[in-house]
Write a protein that holds these residues in place. Structure first.
Motif, mmCIF file in Angstrom:
data_model
loop_
_atom_site.group_PDB
_atom_site.id
_atom_site.type_symbol
_atom_site.label_atom_id
_atom_site.label_comp_id
_atom_site.label_asym_id
_atom_site.label_seq_id
_atom_site.Cartn_x
_atom_site.Cartn_y
_atom_site.Cartn_z
ATOM 1 N N LEU A 71 0.781 -1.228 0.000
ATOM 2 C CA LEU A 71 0.000 0.000 0.000
ATOM 3 C C LEU A 71 0.819 1.288 0.000
ATOM 4 O O LEU A 71 0.243 2.376 -0.063
ATOM 5 N N LYS A 72 2.147 1.203 0.078
ATOM 6 C CA LYS A 72 2.930 2.419 0.302
ATOM 7 C C LYS A 72 2.875 3.384 -0.885
ATOM 8 O O LYS A 72 2.832 4.611 -0.693
ATOM 9 N N GLU A 73 2.899 2.865 -2.092
ATOM 10 C CA GLU A 73 2.834 3.747 -3.252
ATOM 11 C C GLU A 73 1.426 4.300 -3.440
ATOM 12 O O GLU A 73 1.248 5.468 -3.801
ATOM 13 N N GLN A 74 0.407 3.485 -3.164
ATOM 14 C CA GLN A 74 -0.967 3.965 -3.246
ATOM 15 C C GLN A 74 -1.241 5.022 -2.168
ATOM 16 O O GLN A 74 -1.953 6.001 -2.404
ATOM 17 N N ALA A 75 -0.685 4.817 -0.969
ATOM 18 C CA ALA A 75 -0.853 5.800 0.096
ATOM 19 C C ALA A 75 -0.169 7.118 -0.256
ATOM 20 O O ALA A 75 -0.651 8.197 0.114
ATOM 21 N N PHE A 76 0.943 7.042 -0.972
ATOM 22 C CA PHE A 76 1.602 8.258 -1.441
ATOM 23 C C PHE A 76 0.650 9.066 -2.316
ATOM 24 O O PHE A 76 0.525 10.287 -2.168
ATOM 25 N N ARG A 77 -0.050 8.383 -3.206
ATOM 26 C CA ARG A 77 -0.968 9.084 -4.102
ATOM 27 C C ARG A 77 -2.179 9.628 -3.346
ATOM 28 O O ARG A 77 -2.765 10.646 -3.731
ATOM 29 N N ALA A 78 -2.555 8.965 -2.249
ATOM 30 C CA ALA A 78 -3.720 9.404 -1.479
ATOM 31 C C ALA A 78 -3.429 10.610 -0.594
ATOM 32 O O ALA A 78 -4.364 11.314 -0.178
ATOM 33 N N ALA A 79 -2.154 10.866 -0.305
ATOM 34 C CA ALA A 79 -1.798 11.950 0.613
ATOM 35 C C ALA A 79 -1.922 13.313 -0.072
ATOM 36 O O ALA A 79 -1.504 13.496 -1.215
ATOM 37 N N ALA A 80 -2.491 14.264 0.660
ATOM 38 C CA ALA A 80 -2.613 15.628 0.136
ATOM 39 C C ALA A 80 -1.312 16.388 0.289
ATOM 40 O O ALA A 80 -0.970 17.232 -0.559
ATOM 41 N N VAL A 81 -0.580 16.131 1.359
ATOM 42 C CA VAL A 81 0.744 16.711 1.583
ATOM 43 C C VAL A 81 1.653 15.595 2.062
ATOM 44 O O VAL A 81 1.188 14.578 2.594
ATOM 45 N N ARG A 82 2.975 15.780 1.862
ATOM 46 C CA ARG A 82 3.926 14.709 2.168
ATOM 47 C C ARG A 82 5.181 15.301 2.780
ATOM 48 O O ARG A 82 5.585 16.413 2.430
ATOM 49 N N ASP A 83 5.838 14.519 3.657
ATOM 50 C CA ASP A 83 7.115 14.973 4.206
ATOM 51 C C ASP A 83 8.236 14.711 3.191
ATOM 52 O O ASP A 83 8.017 14.123 2.127
ATOM 53 N N ARG A 84 9.444 15.171 3.511
ATOM 54 C CA ARG A 84 10.563 15.084 2.565
ATOM 55 C C ARG A 84 10.879 13.640 2.197
ATOM 56 O O ARG A 84 11.100 13.331 1.017
ATOM 57 N N HIS A 85 10.917 12.755 3.178
ATOM 58 C CA HIS A 85 11.262 11.368 2.887
ATOM 59 C C HIS A 85 10.211 10.707 2.002
ATOM 60 O O HIS A 85 10.536 9.909 1.115
ATOM 61 N N ALA A 86 8.947 11.016 2.223
ATOM 62 C CA ALA A 86 7.901 10.475 1.355
ATOM 63 C C ALA A 86 8.035 11.029 -0.061
ATOM 64 O O ALA A 86 7.910 10.300 -1.046
ATOM 65 N N THR A 87 8.324 12.312 -0.170
ATOM 66 C CA THR A 87 8.469 12.926 -1.488
ATOM 67 C C THR A 87 9.640 12.329 -2.248
ATOM 68 O O THR A 87 9.545 12.044 -3.448
ATOM 69 N N LEU A 88 10.751 12.103 -1.566
ATOM 70 C CA LEU A 88 11.924 11.519 -2.215
ATOM 71 C C LEU A 88 11.663 10.102 -2.698
ATOM 72 O O LEU A 88 12.051 9.730 -3.812
ATOM 73 N N THR A 89 11.021 9.298 -1.880
ATOM 74 C CA THR A 89 10.894 7.868 -2.172
ATOM 75 C C THR A 89 9.649 7.509 -2.962
ATOM 76 O O THR A 89 9.570 6.426 -3.534
ATOM 77 N N GLY A 90 8.647 8.394 -2.980
ATOM 78 C CA GLY A 90 7.383 8.039 -3.605
ATOM 79 C C GLY A 90 6.616 7.006 -2.802
ATOM 80 O O GLY A 90 5.745 6.321 -3.345
ATOM 81 N N ALA A 91 6.915 6.889 -1.513
ATOM 82 C CA ALA A 91 6.302 5.873 -0.657
ATOM 83 C C ALA A 91 5.862 6.494 0.661
ATOM 84 O O ALA A 91 6.609 7.261 1.279
ATOM 85 N N VAL A 92 4.662 6.162 1.097
ATOM 86 C CA VAL A 92 4.105 6.629 2.374
ATOM 87 C C VAL A 92 3.745 5.402 3.212
ATOM 88 O O VAL A 92 3.013 4.530 2.746
ATOM 89 N N ASN A 93 4.282 5.341 4.424
ATOM 90 C CA ASN A 93 3.908 4.249 5.326
ATOM 91 C C ASN A 93 3.118 4.748 6.526
ATOM 92 O O ASN A 93 2.766 3.964 7.403
#
Length: 276
Positions: A71-93
């Motif tokens: 789900l990490k890449e899908q969660a990245f797309r679902a986020a309205a804003v992202r921290d630096r590490h998420a932005t760099l990796t394209g992954a949200v956990n």
């Protein structure tokens, strides 16, 4: 990011597929007991296709979510804003649902701290096994401990093109090879392969021979097949990453900031270690 009202109960959970093996509920429950929070943290099996509808079904009692594979890449797309590490990796956990959702990647810091726990705070050359979302986090973590060169080993080397670009943005020279290419010595090997992956002996043994410290993101079953054949260098399991990424998630859920240290965090970490 909005801080939580610690006096109010909140709902949280870890989502993924599969999810029954997850130790996150035990880790978070231990932390919230120490912090005196009446927060509920559960687990739920959610596939990548089902994530949008699952998110839309949450009500205002939900504070946040931990997201694991796939789900990490899908969660990245679902986020309205992202921290630096998420932005760099394209992954949200980690998703903070209040006023967002806001997406965070706490895996990067989890890897850095897990390595530090075992005395590894610097590495110049790194080999990363795998080319998915965790590999991107591993590459950012490698850059943060001083890596100058990184080699990506993937079953499909064409999937690693984004990691080559990411390395360029981090000042890390990235090369790509297949698993069976002749290895050269490195300071650190980071395995981001799915739990239970077993490489053929003619691949695993050469990698182990000059692979330096092995950090294996997997932790169940343990030892992993790769850890079992590693040579004289230390082996670090993914439990350390799980612990340290979770403490950052708790910071996010409580304060909206993965860098905001918890009150008496040493006691929280001790309780979480005991729950592993």
């Amino acid at each position: 990011m909005p801080a939580a009202d610690a006096r109010s109960p909140h709902r949280l959970a870890v989502w993924g597929d599969p999810i029954a093996h997850s130790k996150s509920p035990a880790l978070h429950a231990a932390a919230y007991r120490v912090l005196g929070l009446d927060w509920e943290y559960d687990r739920r099996r959610v596939s990548a296709d089902d994530l949008p509808s699952a998110l839309s079904g949450l009500d205002g009692s939900w504070r946040g979510l931990s997201l694991t594979m796939p789900l990490k890449e899908q969660a990245f797309r679902a986020a309205a804003v992202r921290d630096r590490h998420a932005t760099l990796t394209g992954a949200v956990n980690t998703l903070l649902l209040d006023g967002g959702p806001a997406g965070f990647n706490t895996d990067v810091g989890g890897i850095v701290d897990a390595l530090a726990d075992d005395g590894m705070r610097a590495a110049s050359t790194v080999r990363i096994l795998g080319a998915g979302a965790t590999a991107a986090s591993a590459l950012v973590a490698a850059a943060e401990i001083g890596a100058e060169r990184a080699e990506i080993r993937a079953r499909r080397p064409d999937r690693a093109a984004a990691l080559v670009d990411l390395g360029g943005s981090l000042g890390v020279t990235v090369s790509v090879a297949s698993f069976d290419s002749p290895p050269t010595p490195v300071d650190l090997t980071v395995a981001t392969l799915p739990s239970g992956t077993s490489l053929p002996a003619d691949v695993a043994l050469p990698l182990a021979g000059g692979g330096g410290v092995l950090f294996d993101a997997a932790y169940a079953p343990w030892p992993s097949a790769l850890a079992a054949v590693w040579s004289d260098a230390p082996v670090v399991s993914g439990l350390g990453m799980l612990l340290h990424q979770a403490i950052r998630q708790i910071r996010v859920f409580l304060h909206g900031d993965p860098a905001h240290v918890l009150d008496d965090e040493a006691s929280v970490l001790a309780a979480m270690r005991a729950a592993l």
